[in-house]
Write a protein that holds these residues in place. Sequence first.
Motif, PDB file in Angstrom:
ATOM      1  N   HIS A 305       0.842  -1.195   0.000  1.00 60.85           N
ATOM      2  CA  HIS A 305       0.000   0.000   0.000  1.00 60.85           C
ATOM      3  C   HIS A 305       0.876   1.243   0.000  1.00 60.85           C
ATOM      4  CE1 HIS A 305      -3.384   2.623   0.884  1.00 60.85           C
ATOM      5  NE2 HIS A 305      -2.715   3.137   1.903  1.00 60.85           N
ATOM      6  N   ALA A 306       0.627   2.139  -0.958  1.00 63.67           N
ATOM      7  CA  ALA A 306       1.336   3.422  -1.020  1.00 63.67           C
ATOM      8  C   ALA A 306       0.713   4.344   0.011  1.00 63.67           C
ATOM      9  CB  ALA A 306       1.230   4.017  -2.424  1.00 63.67           C
ATOM     10  N   LYS A 307       1.317   4.404   1.197  1.00 63.77           N
ATOM     11  CA  LYS A 307       0.660   5.014   2.346  1.00 63.77           C
ATOM     12  C   LYS A 307       0.751   6.533   2.379  1.00 63.77           C
ATOM     13  CE  LYS A 307      -0.283   4.118   7.186  1.00 63.77           C
ATOM     14  NZ  LYS A 307      -0.620   5.492   7.535  1.00 63.77           N
ATOM     15  N   SER A 308       1.905   7.102   2.025  1.00 63.50           N
ATOM     16  CA  SER A 308       2.023   8.556   2.139  1.00 63.50           C
ATOM     17  C   SER A 308       2.861   9.148   1.015  1.00 63.50           C
ATOM     18  CB  SER A 308       2.629   8.938   3.496  1.00 63.50           C
ATOM     19  OG  SER A 308       3.959   8.502   3.590  1.00 63.50           O
ATOM     20  N   LEU A 309       2.618  10.436   0.782  1.00 61.16           N
ATOM     21  CA  LEU A 309       3.358  11.212  -0.219  1.00 61.16           C
ATOM     22  C   LEU A 309       3.696  12.576   0.368  1.00 61.16           C
ATOM     23  CD1 LEU A 309       1.505  10.753  -3.646  1.00 61.16           C
ATOM     24  CD2 LEU A 309       3.896  10.183  -3.174  1.00 61.16           C
ATOM     25  N   GLY A 310       4.913  13.028   0.122  1.00 66.16           N
ATOM     26  CA  GLY A 310       5.320  14.356   0.546  1.00 66.16           C
ATOM     27  C   GLY A 310       6.102  15.047  -0.558  1.00 66.16           C
ATOM     28  N   PHE A 311       5.792  16.342  -0.791  1.00 63.30           N
ATOM     29  CA  PHE A 311       6.473  17.065  -1.866  1.00 63.30           C
ATOM     30  C   PHE A 311       6.233  18.559  -1.687  1.00 63.30           C
ATOM     31  CE2 PHE A 311       2.354  15.438  -3.158  1.00 63.30           C
ATOM     32  CZ  PHE A 311       1.671  16.584  -3.542  1.00 63.30           C
ATOM     33  N   LYS A 312       6.914  19.363  -2.495  1.00 67.67           N
ATOM     34  CA  LYS A 312       6.705  20.805  -2.485  1.00 67.67           C
ATOM     35  C   LYS A 312       5.546  21.163  -3.413  1.00 67.67           C
ATOM     36  CE  LYS A 312      11.327  22.542  -1.325  1.00 67.67           C
ATOM     37  NZ  LYS A 312      12.439  23.405  -1.781  1.00 67.67           N
ATOM     38  N   HIS A 313       4.671  22.028  -2.912  1.00 70.52           N
ATOM     39  CA  HIS A 313       3.539  22.451  -3.722  1.00 70.52           C
ATOM     40  C   HIS A 313       4.040  23.308  -4.891  1.00 70.52           C
ATOM     41  CE1 HIS A 313      -0.191  24.445  -4.931  1.00 70.52           C
ATOM     42  NE2 HIS A 313      -0.839  23.472  -4.294  1.00 70.52           N
ATOM     43  N   PRO A 314       3.509  23.098  -6.100  1.00 71.88           N
ATOM     44  CA  PRO A 314       3.997  23.841  -7.271  1.00 71.88           C
ATOM     45  C   PRO A 314       3.876  25.357  -7.158  1.00 71.88           C
ATOM     46  CG  PRO A 314       2.555  22.041  -7.920  1.00 71.88           C
ATOM     47  CD  PRO A 314       2.465  22.143  -6.437  1.00 71.88           C
ATOM     48  N   VAL A 315       2.859  25.852  -6.451  1.00 71.73           N
ATOM     49  CA  VAL A 315       2.623  27.290  -6.381  1.00 71.73           C
ATOM     50  C   VAL A 315       3.173  27.891  -5.091  1.00 71.73           C
ATOM     51  CG1 VAL A 315       0.873  29.107  -6.316  1.00 71.73           C
ATOM     52  CG2 VAL A 315       0.596  27.164  -7.883  1.00 71.73           C
ATOM     53  N   THR A 316       2.793  27.330  -3.951  1.00 75.78           N
ATOM     54  CA  THR A 316       3.220  27.902  -2.675  1.00 75.78           C
ATOM     55  C   THR A 316       4.666  27.574  -2.343  1.00 75.78           C
ATOM     56  OG1 THR A 316       2.550  25.984  -1.343  1.00 75.78           O
ATOM     57  CG2 THR A 316       0.859  27.644  -1.844  1.00 75.78           C
ATOM     58  N   LYS A 317       5.186  26.512  -2.952  1.00 81.64           N
ATOM     59  CA  LYS A 317       6.546  26.002  -2.699  1.00 81.64           C
ATOM     60  C   LYS A 317       6.705  25.471  -1.269  1.00 81.64           C
ATOM     61  CE  LYS A 317       7.844  27.305  -6.838  1.00 81.64           C
ATOM     62  NZ  LYS A 317       6.637  27.969  -7.311  1.00 81.64           N
ATOM     63  N   GLU A 318       5.608  25.332  -0.564  1.00 77.29           N
ATOM     64  CA  GLU A 318       5.647  24.783   0.789  1.00 77.29           C
ATOM     65  C   GLU A 318       5.639  23.259   0.738  1.00 77.29           C
ATOM     66  OE1 GLU A 318       2.400  26.299   2.997  1.00 77.29           O
ATOM     67  OE2 GLU A 318       3.134  28.371   3.051  1.00 77.29           O
ATOM     68  N   ALA A 319       6.309  22.636   1.718  1.00 77.33           N
ATOM     69  CA  ALA A 319       6.307  21.185   1.819  1.00 77.33           C
ATOM     70  C   ALA A 319       4.951  20.720   2.332  1.00 77.33           C
ATOM     71  CB  ALA A 319       7.416  20.721   2.752  1.00 77.33           C
ATOM     72  N   ILE A 320       4.318  19.812   1.614  1.00 77.70           N
ATOM     73  CA  ILE A 320       3.024  19.276   2.039  1.00 77.70           C
ATOM     74  C   ILE A 320       3.131  17.756   2.114  1.00 77.70           C
ATOM     75  CG2 ILE A 320       1.593  21.177   1.239  1.00 77.70           C
ATOM     76  CD1 ILE A 320       1.105  19.711  -1.326  1.00 77.70           C
ATOM     77  N   HIS A 321       2.321  17.169   2.977  1.00 81.85           N
ATOM     78  CA  HIS A 321       2.405  15.733   3.220  1.00 81.85           C
ATOM     79  C   HIS A 321       1.000  15.157   3.342  1.00 81.85           C
ATOM     80  CE1 HIS A 321       3.111  11.982   5.512  1.00 81.85           C
ATOM     81  NE2 HIS A 321       4.237  11.950   4.839  1.00 81.85           N
ATOM     82  N   PHE A 322       0.790  13.995   2.730  1.00 74.23           N
ATOM     83  CA  PHE A 322      -0.511  13.338   2.762  1.00 74.23           C
ATOM     84  C   PHE A 322      -0.336  11.893   3.206  1.00 74.23           C
ATOM     85  CE2 PHE A 322      -0.623  16.654  -0.422  1.00 74.23           C
ATOM     86  CZ  PHE A 322      -1.770  17.360  -0.080  1.00 74.23           C
ATOM     87  N   ASP A 323      -1.274  11.440   4.038  1.00 71.78           N
ATOM     88  CA  ASP A 323      -1.226  10.082   4.563  1.00 71.78           C
ATOM     89  C   ASP A 323      -2.564   9.399   4.280  1.00 71.78           C
ATOM     90  OD1 ASP A 323       0.120   7.990   5.841  1.00 71.78           O
ATOM     91  OD2 ASP A 323      -0.929   8.389   7.722  1.00 71.78           O
ATOM     92  N   SER A 324      -2.556   8.076   4.285  1.00 67.39           N
ATOM     93  CA  SER A 324      -3.783   7.321   4.022  1.00 67.39           C
ATOM     94  C   SER A 324      -3.866   6.122   4.954  1.00 67.39           C
ATOM     95  CB  SER A 324      -3.810   6.841   2.561  1.00 67.39           C
ATOM     96  OG  SER A 324      -2.746   5.938   2.312  1.00 67.39           O
ATOM     97  N   GLU A 325      -5.089   5.678   5.199  1.00 69.87           N
ATOM     98  CA  GLU A 325      -5.304   4.490   6.015  1.00 69.87           C
ATOM     99  C   GLU A 325      -5.084   3.233   5.171  1.00 69.87           C
ATOM    100  OE1 GLU A 325      -5.963   4.449   9.234  1.00 69.87           O
ATOM    101  OE2 GLU A 325      -5.987   6.649   9.361  1.00 69.87           O
ATOM    102  N   LEU A 326      -4.698   2.152   5.829  1.00 62.09           N
ATOM    103  CA  LEU A 326      -4.593   0.888   5.126  1.00 62.09           C
ATOM    104  C   LEU A 326      -5.983   0.453   4.670  1.00 62.09           C
ATOM    105  CD1 LEU A 326      -2.105  -1.118   7.378  1.00 62.09           C
ATOM    106  CD2 LEU A 326      -1.664  -0.175   5.113  1.00 62.09           C
ATOM    107  N   PRO A 327      -6.103  -0.104   3.465  1.00 60.37           N
ATOM    108  CA  PRO A 327      -7.415  -0.561   3.004  1.00 60.37           C
ATOM    109  C   PRO A 327      -7.913  -1.732   3.837  1.00 60.37           C
ATOM    110  CG  PRO A 327      -5.699  -1.244   1.487  1.00 60.37           C
ATOM    111  CD  PRO A 327      -5.049  -0.322   2.466  1.00 60.37           C
ATOM    112  N   ALA A 328      -9.200  -2.032   3.702  1.00 61.44           N
ATOM    113  CA  ALA A 328      -9.846  -3.026   4.559  1.00 61.44           C
ATOM    114  C   ALA A 328      -9.209  -4.400   4.459  1.00 61.44           C
ATOM    115  CB  ALA A 328     -11.332  -3.104   4.206  1.00 61.44           C
ATOM    116  N   ASP A 329      -8.838  -4.833   3.238  1.00 58.38           N
ATOM    117  CA  ASP A 329      -8.257  -6.178   3.110  1.00 58.38           C
ATOM    118  C   ASP A 329      -6.908  -6.273   3.810  1.00 58.38           C
ATOM    119  OD1 ASP A 329      -6.924  -4.549   1.273  1.00 58.38           O
ATOM    120  OD2 ASP A 329      -6.918  -6.046  -0.337  1.00 58.38           O
TER     121      ASP A 329
END
Length: 343
Positions: A305-329
């Motif tokens: 499972h690809a759980k999280s992604l972090g990168f610089k926003h194209p416009v704000t240039k701020e570092a942003i991070h996203f996380d996800s829950e493991l799927p049910a299976d």
Amino acid sequence: MIDIVEQESIEDSDELYEHHRIVVDKGQALLRIDKFLMDRLPNVTRNKLQGAIRSESVQVNQRPVKVSYKVKPLDMITITLANPPRDTDIVPEDIPLDIIYEDEELLLVNKPAGMVVHPAYNNWTGTLVNALTYYLQNLPTTRNGEGRPGLVHRIDKDTSGLLVIAKSEYSMAFLAKQFFHHTIERTYYALVWGVPKQEQGTIIGNVGRSAKDRRVMAVYPDGEYGKHAVTHYKVLRSFKYVSLVQCNLETGRTHQIRAHMKHLGHPLFSDATYGGDKILQGMPVGSYKTFVENAFRLMPRQALHAKSLGFKHPVTKEAIHFDSELPADFQSVLEKWALYENQ
């Protein structure tokens, strides 16, 4: 895309359609035509290519050749078949999307296991790209508009998790640059067979197609073959026979985690392509065998499972991070292993 594998089922027809026309580069070394075409045409087996050559569907300089023919610089290779080339236009489809985040420049989606990212042979509809072209219009493309709207990366069909989609040409280029320079933070969760000897470490080894089976990626010493690949891993929890492992990608090669973990001696649980769909730890008998087989049925795909992604926003240039829950299976299989270990 060349549908050589479909050729045997097509009804007789006097009309032939050209699918490919390839002019060999000036610097090309002598190479058997079947090997040359295998490098140029993805998803086509060597046996199918050899059959097409023997049936004279493949011609060089407008003449049929033998399978042993070696291509030369400036040879013109044509491939003609009874079926017309497929229309590669992407058809928008109203497929629900699990949207994690959206603004003017970006879209983050949580892809379910079983969904192909973009259309390809045997998967022309029902893909993430079909859904995106319905949800959004005028998405940017890459590779001269080859049908990858907004995509700067992808994950395997049976891998679940996060993907970022660019909504403008500028954002496309900005994100692609971060992927190229390996500054994107990508975290995956994998359930693997066994317990790694070291709780954390780094796997370095080129990833390239196996010489025995082109559907499978193999690991080679750096510099010999394939593309440079680096995976950092850490054991989060062990369940005696399997372990939950966090993998952070420094590079993003095809099947990188699956190939690297098998190379380490720990194939992903339920990964049929890399041998993880068999009982690799513990005696395959009695109640334990029944338990594992039930877990396979609960999660009939690689436990990745690809759980999280972090990168610089194209416009704000701020570092942003996203996380996800493991799927049910995935979550259910972890709970089953935890319960089994406690018992």
